[in-house]
Structures are given as structure tokens and as C-alpha cells.
Motif scaffolding. Structure first.
Motif, PDB file in Angstrom:
ATOM      1  N   ALA A  59       0.807  -1.218   0.000  1.00  0.00           N
ATOM      2  CA  ALA A  59       0.000   0.000   0.000  1.00  0.00           C
ATOM      3  C   ALA A  59       0.842   1.271   0.000  1.00  0.00           C
ATOM      4  CB  ALA A  59      -0.935  -0.007   1.209  1.00  0.00           C
ATOM      5  N   SER A  60       1.875   1.318   0.848  1.00  0.00           N
ATOM      6  CA  SER A  60       2.684   2.528   0.948  1.00  0.00           C
ATOM      7  C   SER A  60       3.459   2.783  -0.338  1.00  0.00           C
ATOM      8  CB  SER A  60       3.649   2.431   2.126  1.00  0.00           C
ATOM      9  OG  SER A  60       4.546   1.340   1.958  1.00  0.00           O
ATOM     10  N   GLN A  61       3.859   1.730  -1.052  1.00  0.00           N
ATOM     11  CA  GLN A  61       4.611   1.892  -2.297  1.00  0.00           C
ATOM     12  C   GLN A  61       3.702   2.277  -3.466  1.00  0.00           C
ATOM     13  OE1 GLN A  61       7.365  -1.299  -3.245  1.00  0.00           O
ATOM     14  NE2 GLN A  61       7.599  -1.839  -1.094  1.00  0.00           N
ATOM     15  N   LEU A  62       2.470   1.834  -3.391  1.00  0.00           N
ATOM     16  CA  LEU A  62       1.546   2.063  -4.512  1.00  0.00           C
ATOM     17  C   LEU A  62       0.847   3.410  -4.427  1.00  0.00           C
ATOM     18  CD1 LEU A  62      -0.063  -1.491  -4.683  1.00  0.00           C
ATOM     19  CD2 LEU A  62       1.574  -0.517  -6.312  1.00  0.00           C
ATOM     20  N   GLU A  63       0.920   4.062  -3.294  1.00  0.00           N
ATOM     21  CA  GLU A  63       0.248   5.366  -3.141  1.00  0.00           C
ATOM     22  C   GLU A  63       0.830   6.360  -4.128  1.00  0.00           C
ATOM     23  OE1 GLU A  63       0.614   6.605   0.866  1.00  0.00           O
ATOM     24  OE2 GLU A  63      -0.723   5.077   1.668  1.00  0.00           O
ATOM     25  N   GLY A  64      -0.060   6.993  -4.857  1.00  0.00           N
ATOM     26  CA  GLY A  64       0.358   7.992  -5.813  1.00  0.00           C
ATOM     27  C   GLY A  64       0.913   7.470  -7.109  1.00  0.00           C
ATOM     28  N   LYS A  65       0.916   6.084  -7.271  1.00  0.00           N
ATOM     29  CA  LYS A  65       1.432   5.519  -8.510  1.00  0.00           C
ATOM     30  C   LYS A  65       0.373   5.559  -9.608  1.00  0.00           C
ATOM     31  CE  LYS A  65       5.441   4.396  -6.816  1.00  0.00           C
ATOM     32  NZ  LYS A  65       6.666   5.030  -7.272  1.00  0.00           N
TER      33      LYS A  65
END
Length: 264
Positions: free
Chosen positions: A258-264
Motif C-alpha cells: 500500500a505505501s509503495q503504490l500510493e500515488g502511482k
């Protein structure tokens, strides 16, 4: 196959099949892996992900024949992995592990390490530079005094390398091996994001026709794989394409990254 292959003949690897696999470490109270059923085909790149302790490295070690199944089977082609000789397994499976070796030899000796003498004699400098290029290691090696024959490691009066540079040499060693199966366990964990992106772009080209099993903790590196397997608690809890897993709001993969995919 290339004329400079490690082995003149390869196992007939039509697939790698994992059937009802369970693994329990000695003196452990519970199974590290349980009821694993997966089939991988040649030419596929498969991502393996999961939280810490989910069984990723255990699965890699089992695929490499380093762990004996408590029950179930792992078949490479039509052969159980435990029935394949270590020499044949070495010739047919290339591995970059999390504990990549830092061998204080020359660059050339690092790349040729573990290859049969007949393969060493067939390989030329162009083959070594090609493997280094795939791993984005050619530029820094060209900058070393002596190039391919530069002595590495300060213990022997050689040059010291960063963790990322050692890791790229380990990856180049696997590329040079030209095996039909590559197992890459966090192969770019010590590499900066920009270099990592370039490495994966080059790996995708170099890996055509091979089966690649990629363990990663970075979501974006999985965009180019054919299928993502999500492990948790020693079980396969999810499998699908990167697109499907990232667009499904209920997916375990999406929650995990979730933290890596935010804003992707």
C-alpha cells in the motif's frame, strides 16, 4: 542455445511444477511451507512476494534442491529436484541469493567462478562484457584499472566495491551462466532505484525463453512479470497479474504494498 553455454546439453525443462509441497525445519513446531501448488513454464517470469517470514526464501531454497520436502514434490521437467545431480542442477539453474558473494578475485575470475573449464575456455571478453552490460556493471568495470583483470577487494590491495556493485557482479555471473532457469532472490536490493529500473529492462530482454523466478520486496519491479504469487504464513494466498492485483482493492498484494503504490 548460445555456443558459449555452460553445458552442451540441458535438461528438458518443459515446466517447473510444485505439487502439494510442505517443508518443516528440524525442531520447528510448524510448517514453513504448506500445500504449495504452482506450475511455471519456460519463457515466463514469475514474481514471489510476501511479508517477512512468509516462506519466500524457503521456497527458493527448495527450488534449488537445498531443502528436502517434508511432503510433496518439486519437478524440474519430469524429474524430482532431489533426483537431479548437483552438477546438473548447477548447469541448469542460475541463482542470485540475498547473500550474494563478495569474492576478492579479479573481475574476470568473479564472472567465471563455478563454470566448467570447457565453458571458461569458450568464453571470450565480449561474452563477459555482454553479461556485465545486462547487470549495468560494464560502466564501473571499465573505470577500474585493468578492467576485467582488475583486482577486487582491499584485503589484496585491490579496489573496494559498494554493495550494489558486488550485487551487480553476482547478477552478471548468472547472466553469463546462460542457464534455462534463473532464480533471483532480491537481486537488486542494494542498487539505487534508477539503476534498478535499467537492470530490469535489460533483464527482461536477456531472459527471453527462460523461466525466471523473481523474489522482490519492491512492487514496481513486478510490473513486467507474467504472474505474481503472494505468500503468507507459508501458504499461497493469492496469484494473478500485477495489473489485476493492484487494481483489486481487496487484494492481499495491494495491502502488502500500500505505501509503495500510493500515488502511482
Amino acid at each position: 542455445k548460445q555456443k558459449n553455454s555452460v553445458a552442451d546439453t540441458y535438461l528438458e525443462i518443459s515446466s517447473v511444477s510444485i505439487r502439494n509441497l510442505a517443508i518443516q525445519y528440524p525442531k520447528a513446531d510448524s510448517l514453513a511451507l504448506k500445500n504449495i501448488n504452482l506450475t511455471f513454464g519456460p519463457g515466463q517470469m514469475i514474481g514471489i512476494v510476501g511479508p517477512s517470514g512468509s516462506g519466500k526464501t524457503t521456497l527458493v531454497n527448495a527450488l534449488m534442491g537445498m531443502l528436502k520436502p517434508s511432503s510433496g514434490d518439486i519437478l524440474i521437467g519430469d524429474k524430482p529436484v532431489q533426483d537431479i545431480s548437483p552438477d546438473d542442477l548447477l548447469a541448469n539453474v542460475g541463482l542470485v541469493s540475498q547473500d550474494y558473494g563478495r569474492y576478492e578475485l579479479t573481475v574476470r575470475e568473479n564472472l567465471l567462478l563455478g563454470l566448467p573449464q570447457e565453458a571458461v575456455e569458450r568464453l571470450g571478453d565480449a561474452d563477459l562484457w555482454s553479461a556485465l552490460s545486462v547487470a549495468c556493471a560494464d560502466d564501473f568495470v571499465r573505470g577500474l584499472e585493468g578492467g576485467l583483470d582488475a583486482q577486487l577487494g582491499e584485503s589484496f590491495g585491490g579496489v573496494g566495491l559498494s554493495g550494489g556493485q558486488w550485487q551487480r557482479l553476482a547478477l552478471a555471473r548468472v547472466v553469463l551462466r546462460d542457464a534455462p532457469v534463473w532464480v533471483l532472490d532480491e537481486p537488486t536490493s542494494a542498487v539505487d532505484a534508477e539503476t534498478e529500473e535499467e537492470i530490469f529492462a535489460r533483464l527482461k530482454v536477456a531472459a527471453v525463453g527462460r523461466l525466471v523466478v523473481l523474489v522482490s520486496h519492491r512492487a514496481w519491479t513486478l510490473r513486467g512479470v507474467d504472474s505474481v504469487v503472494v505468500l503468507d504464513g507459508g501458504c499461497v494466498v493469492e496469484q494473478g497479474t500485477y495489473r489485476d492485483l493492484t487494481t483489486d482493492p481487496t487484494s492481499r498484494f495491494r495491502k502488502l504494498f500500500a505505501s509503495q503504490l500510493e500515488g502511482k
